[in-house]
Design an enzyme around this catalytic site. Sequence first.
Site, PDB file in Angstrom:
ATOM      1  N   HIS A 273      31.126 -23.362  46.564  1.00  0.00           N
ATOM      2  CA  HIS A 273      30.650 -24.464  46.977  1.00  0.00           C
ATOM      3  C   HIS A 273      30.892 -25.743  45.884  1.00  0.00           C
ATOM      4  CE1 HIS A 273      27.589 -27.200  49.159  1.00  0.00           C
ATOM      5  NE2 HIS A 273      27.502 -27.762  47.729  1.00  0.00           N
ATOM      6  N   GLU A 274      30.553 -25.537  44.635  1.00  0.00           N
ATOM      7  CA  GLU A 274      30.889 -26.584  43.703  1.00  0.00           C
ATOM      8  C   GLU A 274      32.539 -26.770  43.732  1.00  0.00           C
ATOM      9  OE1 GLU A 274      28.805 -28.626  43.285  1.00  0.00           O
ATOM     10  OE2 GLU A 274      26.870 -27.079  43.702  1.00  0.00           O
ATOM     11  N   HIS A 277      33.900 -28.958  46.349  1.00  0.00           N
ATOM     12  CA  HIS A 277      33.629 -30.482  45.743  1.00  0.00           C
ATOM     13  C   HIS A 277      34.632 -30.819  44.936  1.00  0.00           C
ATOM     14  CE1 HIS A 277      29.983 -31.367  47.857  1.00  0.00           C
ATOM     15  NE2 HIS A 277      29.202 -30.636  47.213  1.00  0.00           N
ATOM     16  N   GLU A 304      30.498 -33.213  51.272  1.00  0.00           N
ATOM     17  CA  GLU A 304      29.757 -31.691  51.318  1.00  0.00           C
ATOM     18  C   GLU A 304      30.811 -30.914  52.259  1.00  0.00           C
ATOM     19  OE1 GLU A 304      27.653 -30.968  49.634  1.00  0.00           O
ATOM     20  OE2 GLU A 304      26.453 -29.315  50.815  1.00  0.00           O
TER      21      GLU A 304
HETATM   22 ZN    ZN Z   1      27.209 -29.884  47.680  1.00  0.00          ZN
END
Ligand code: ZN
Length: 511
Positions: A273-274, A277, A304
Amino acid sequence: MSDTTGSSTRPYDQLLESLRQADVLRSVTGLLSWDQETMLPRRGTELRAEQVAMLSSMVHERQTNPRVGEWLSASEEDEELTSDAAIAANLREIRRNYERAVLLPPALVRELAQTTTLAVQAWREARERSDFPAFAPWLERIVRLSRSQAECYGGTTGDSLYDALMEGFEPGARSAEVRVVFDELRGQLTPLIRAAAESGRRPDDRLHTMRIPIERQVRFNAMVAAQIGFDMDAGRLDTSTHPFCSGIGYGDTRLTTRYREDGFPDALSSTLHEGGHGLYEQGLPKAAYPGQPLSEDASLGIHESQSRLWENMVGRSAAFWEWLLPVASRELTRELDTVSVEEAYAAMNRVEPGLIRVESDEATYNLHIMLRFDLERSLLAGDLSIADLPEAWNARMREDLGVEVPDDRRGVLQDVHWSSGLIGYFPTYTLGNLYAAQFWAAIGTEIRGLDEQVARGEFSMLLEWLRENVHRHGRRYRAGELCERITGAPLSAAPFVRYLAAKLEPVYGRP
Ligand code: ZN
């Protein structure tokens, strides 16, 4: 920088130089908040609040310098500039940022920065003790300051206040439109969640209970982040209580994740997830347009979408686990040899209503967001008092997810956002899920053999596609426009619902 040549003293060049300087200063506050989340000793909070408040004031002062307004107006009248589509987009966003910045009184900027830095620490302690009354006065102040901020931006009552704040996270989004999309989504999620519960099937969850030493997981997660394309020479992966990504500036993007011996899939999901980003941050044209909107993310919803795409579309796919299982078995534990790809897929895609947003599955996650979206709108509008907030939260959890909240730590105190002054931010999470699914459907038709590539641990074509279609544009297009350019259609809940139904069918059968 020379002042003697004609070209370097053009108002546009002076404007860009002042943006660059403000951004260098802003990047220091980014570093300070990264440090606050990872390293700062508890007693350093007071000084940190001073530091952040002082720097925020300095950034604001530069942003609102009347010369900026003059350079901007002069640039807007220069046809040579405005006939260039990229520069015109840059000017459009510089104008927007400037107009918003000058509406805020310096004292409010300072008070917000100081209060939220202290409130994060107060929230952390209140959450540990599950003591909402200890946090309530802080939240009271933050809602009051946020309302003043919204009024400065031109909000008056109800949703216009909320929209004024949401504009800071999702430029162009309005709560009335968000509500329509959310309502459509809710109506279609409910039967999927019910079907999973009523199927009587429960995925084997050995994956979520295996014990793996944390040092091994740390090495493994760094390897996975690098494998998907995260440049470790231009970033780091560290540990924090709440995983996050901080795009400090050009060449410096910082990720964190968190580890539990019996939770390697959760750490992996956080890293992906990170990492998503982080790939976006590293793909933005920050060197070409330092401190300019052209080098910023399109919106937090688009940000996101990049994290969810790697975490969910890639990281919870059967193809990904086909690659990962043998590697993980070598690096983490041989016990993984006993888990099949089908079992891993089912374990990674179980649907189970729970208390904690960040641990929730792709189907129920969005219900957590809708709850926060409704409650924070009521708080801001003054329809819900801080004292009544925990009970309102618990009632919605009961209604929407069918779970009883045992304490505020696992209820209203679970998220950091409100203590950081981030009211109007939550909807960007669900918008991100929807953008991700809509982009993913386009990717599926444009990259041939993607599944086979992922199953071999090859992610470069996917990353290339994202660089080309999303990252390199920065904020040239607003989120909605970017979505139309990429997918040929405005944002809708339908691609996400189709994606989810197809994904859950092998696990729970047809709803
Ligand atoms: Zn996020």
